[in-house]
Design a protein around this motif. Structure first.
Motif, short mmCIF file in Angstrom:
data_model
loop_
_atom_site.label_atom_id
_atom_site.label_comp_id
_atom_site.label_asym_id
_atom_site.label_seq_id
_atom_site.Cartn_x
_atom_site.Cartn_y
_atom_site.Cartn_z
N THR A 198 0.85 -1.18 0.00
CA THR A 198 0.00 0.00 0.00
C THR A 198 0.89 1.24 0.00
O THR A 198 2.10 1.15 0.26
N GLU A 199 0.29 2.38 -0.30
CA GLU A 199 1.10 3.60 -0.35
C GLU A 199 1.68 3.94 1.02
O GLU A 199 2.82 4.41 1.13
N ALA A 200 0.93 3.67 2.09
CA ALA A 200 1.43 3.96 3.44
C ALA A 200 2.59 3.04 3.80
O ALA A 200 3.60 3.49 4.36
N LYS A 201 2.47 1.74 3.47
CA LYS A 201 3.55 0.82 3.77
C LYS A 201 4.79 1.14 2.94
O LYS A 201 5.93 1.05 3.42
N TRP A 202 4.56 1.51 1.67
CA TRP A 202 5.71 1.86 0.85
C TRP A 202 6.40 3.11 1.39
O TRP A 202 7.64 3.16 1.44
N ARG A 203 5.63 4.10 1.81
CA ARG A 203 6.21 5.32 2.35
C ARG A 203 7.01 5.02 3.62
O ARG A 203 8.10 5.57 3.82
N MET A 204 6.49 4.17 4.48
CA MET A 204 7.21 3.81 5.71
C MET A 204 8.52 3.10 5.39
O MET A 204 9.57 3.38 5.99
N ARG A 205 8.48 2.17 4.43
CA ARG A 205 9.69 1.45 4.05
C ARG A 205 10.69 2.38 3.37
O ARG A 205 11.91 2.28 3.59
N TRP A 206 10.20 3.30 2.57
CA TRP A 206 11.07 4.24 1.87
C TRP A 206 11.79 5.16 2.85
O TRP A 206 13.00 5.41 2.73
N GLU A 207 11.09 5.66 3.83
CA GLU A 207 11.71 6.54 4.82
C GLU A 207 12.70 5.77 5.69
O GLU A 207 13.77 6.31 6.04
N ALA A 208 12.36 4.54 6.06
CA ALA A 208 13.26 3.75 6.90
C ALA A 208 14.57 3.43 6.16
O ALA A 208 15.64 3.42 6.78
N PHE B 54 15.94 -0.04 11.12
CA PHE B 54 14.58 -0.46 11.44
C PHE B 54 14.07 -1.39 10.36
O PHE B 54 14.12 -1.06 9.16
N ASP B 55 13.58 -2.57 10.76
CA ASP B 55 12.99 -3.54 9.86
C ASP B 55 11.48 -3.32 9.86
O ASP B 55 10.80 -3.61 10.85
N VAL B 56 10.96 -2.79 8.74
CA VAL B 56 9.54 -2.46 8.67
C VAL B 56 8.69 -3.72 8.69
O VAL B 56 7.63 -3.77 9.32
N GLY B 57 9.13 -4.79 8.02
CA GLY B 57 8.34 -6.01 7.97
C GLY B 57 8.16 -6.65 9.33
O GLY B 57 7.06 -7.12 9.66
N ARG B 58 9.19 -6.64 10.15
CA ARG B 58 9.11 -7.24 11.49
C ARG B 58 8.78 -6.23 12.57
O ARG B 58 8.55 -6.63 13.71
N ASP B 59 8.83 -4.95 12.23
CA ASP B 59 8.58 -3.89 13.19
C ASP B 59 9.55 -4.01 14.38
O ASP B 59 9.17 -3.96 15.55
N ARG B 60 10.83 -4.12 14.05
CA ARG B 60 11.87 -4.26 15.06
C ARG B 60 13.05 -3.35 14.73
O ARG B 60 13.33 -3.08 13.56
N TRP B 61 13.72 -2.92 15.78
CA TRP B 61 14.95 -2.14 15.66
C TRP B 61 16.13 -3.07 15.93
O TRP B 61 16.09 -3.90 16.83
N TYR B 62 17.20 -2.90 15.14
CA TYR B 62 18.38 -3.74 15.26
C TYR B 62 19.62 -2.86 15.40
O TYR B 62 19.68 -1.74 14.87
#
Length: 542
Positions: free
Chosen positions: A188-198, A276-284
């Motif tokens: 979705t556009e929101a998920k793509w935007r979140m992944r793009w920023e991360a 930040f891993d958007v798919g897992r919603d975790r910070w590494y």
């Protein structure tokens, strides 16, 4: 007859020069995540601006311009953040230059292959290792148009390289293209935007020996406390002295944790990266440092006790143990892996297969011989013609990742890796070893035979089997030997000279040029019988 290419010498692969370990940042509070997002977004915008400035200078970049870029970033962050940003952007520009050169080489290889096939008549079959002409006039016409397209593309790329112009996308070109095909990418556009920023955030800092815990920007204490030096615009968010922010969670590295703790306690340099891993919603948090190169063992010492030959395939590793003389010992082994699913799953499959292989080698205290594969030229579109499935098979083989992981994992266990030239190993292995090693209870595959060929080449032995014992007499009743003497050895076995006459089965009695010669029927008195042919003794080849 095709001319064989020169076989490169085997060598012991050097060990790794760096170490990287990773662990997750658990139990982060909402304020911690907010601070990390703000810091990553601010530094990411500065990194994008600096990358643009670095690409604008092209080939005319020097130390003065580097210092000028760093001064421009220092006022908006800090001197250490500015140093990390300028170094990262320069490395990204250099990586784009190397990728540009590889793309030019691939284009040139495609152009040469198309031009060669266009010069052949339509329908001509190819020889070993090279395709023939195109199958139809329609395909020939389509490839001629593609040739002009590739030539224009190559001309533009060469002009860009000479001018020092590169095209770089922070965040990845693949993710950028997914924005125009969101439905195909199942986003979705929101998920793509979140992944793009991360992907465009910047939260990494190089280490510095002599400083506290080896890093002043992102500091991790031996007990796992993580603190970040905030940039100047975000200094108001600090919860610790000197403009630092301490995360609520603590981290503990399970893999190589003791090595990391030893470096941190002695204030040796350690570089950190937070992502930040958007798919897992975790910070590494990833920690990395340099290590002295492992001392390479001499090749003669590696060969003294035998080794394990390994043949790399698209779905498994075929291995066979060989003694010091090049003889197969025991049964062949197969280590499977499935390259399907996500990238972490594929990586885990490769690591599991390598772990099983290394444990087997450690149990027998043997080195490992593997092919020095490089499919850079084999992955071109025009190399294999219409063999699309074969091109996909070659492209799917994890050659680079498998080789790097094998070397690094073997160095920890003290196992030497011998790299050999992969030329003709599969062909000659199947020719000389597949059938002799096949029994009623064991079906030797082509890959198992290739593993034997790889091991023998690493040991310095010829791939062909050893010469059989000499026959009891000089007649051909016992058959031919497996290895013939070299052409420069005097007295070697040569082709018998053809003596015309009724003795030959091709010419019957009473026929041929001497059918009317009555003297020819007198076997004891004919002149042809007086000129007897004598074969010299055959020396054994070494």
């Amino acid at each position: 007859m095709d001319r064989l290419r020169e076989i490169a010498a085997s060598f012991v692969a050097p060990g790794p020069t760096g170490v990287a370990i990773r662990d997750s940042l658990k139990c982060l509070t909402g304020q911690d995540q907010r601070v990390l997002r703000l810091v990553g977004g601010l530094l990411g915008s500065l990194a994008s601006r600096d990358l643009k400035a670095r690409c604008a200078t092209r080939l005319y970049h020097d130390t003065d311009q580097w210092a000028q870029r760093k001064r421009a970033l220092t006022g908006q962050s800090s001197s250490r953040w500015a140093g990390s940003i300028t170094k990262a952007t320069h490395d990204q520009w250099a990586l784009a230059r190397r990728g540009q050169l590889a793309y030019i080489q691939n284009l040139q290889a495609d152009i040469d292959m198309i031009a060669r096939r266009l010069s052949l008549p339509v329908g001509v079959k190819g020889s070993k290792g090279s395709p023939g002409g195109y199958r139809s006039r329609q395909e020939w016409f389509a490839k001629s148009r593609r040739l002009h397209l590739l030539q224009d593309r190559l001309q533009r790329e060469r002009a860009d390289r000479e001018a020092g112009r590169v095209r770089v996308v922070r965040g990845g070109r693949k993710l950028l293209r997914n924005r125009h095909n969101i439905q195909t990418a199942q986003l979705t556009e929101a998920k793509w935007r979140m992944r793009w920023e991360a992907e465009r955030w910047f939260l990494q800092a190089d280490g510095e020996s002599g400083k506290r815990y080896g890093n002043e920007t992102i500091r991790v204490s031996p007990d796992g406390e993580v603190s970040i030096k905030l940039p100047a615009p975000l200094a108001g968010l600090a919860n610790a002295p000197h403009g630092r922010y301490v995360l609520a969670c603590r981290i503990g590295f399970r893999h190589r944790g003791q090595q990391w703790a030893d470096r941190v306690q002695t204030n040796r340099a350690v570089a950190y990266r937070i992502h930040f891993d958007v798919g897992r919603d975790r910070w590494y948090l990833t920690a990395s440092w340099q290590i002295p190169p492992v001392r390479t063992i001499p090749l003669d010492a590696v060969r003294s006790g035998g080794l394990i030959g390994v043949d790399t395939n698209a779905d498994h590793l075929a291995a066979w143990r060989l003694d010091a003389h090049g003889n197969p010992v025991g049964e062949p082994r197969r280590f499977d892996y499935h390259l399907s699913g996500s990238a972490p799953h594929r990586d885990a499959q490769v690591r599991h297969a390598l772990i099983c292989l290394l444990h087997w080698a450690k149990r027998h205290r043997l080195a490992i011989a593997i092919e020095d594969l490089d499919f850079t030229t084999e992955k071109t579109r025009e190399k294999r013609g219409r063999r699309k499935r074969f091109r996909q098979l070659v492209s799917s083989m994890p050659v680079g990742r498998l080789r790097s992981r094998l070397v690094s994992m073997a160095a920890e266990l003290g196992i030497a890796i011998v790299a050999v030239d992969p030329a003709y190993t599969s062909r000659w292995g199947a020719q000389h070893w597949q059938r002799p090693l096949t029994t009623r209870t064991r079906k030797t595959t082509r890959h198992d035979a290739a593993a034997v060929a790889i091991g023998r080449r690493a040991l310095g032995c010829p791939i062909r089997r050893r010469t059989q014992p000499p026959p009891p007499h000089r007649s051909d009743v016992v058959g031919h030997r497996t290895v013939q003497a070299a052409s420069d050895i005097p007295g070697r076995e040569e082709t018998r000279p053809r003596i015309p006459g009724p003795q030959r089965r091709s010419v019957g009695a009473g026929r041929g040029a001497k059918a009317g010669d009555q003297c020819a029927h007198n076997r004891s008195g004919h002149t042809a019988e007086r000129e007897s042919w004598h074969q010299d003794s055959l020396p054994l080849s070494p």
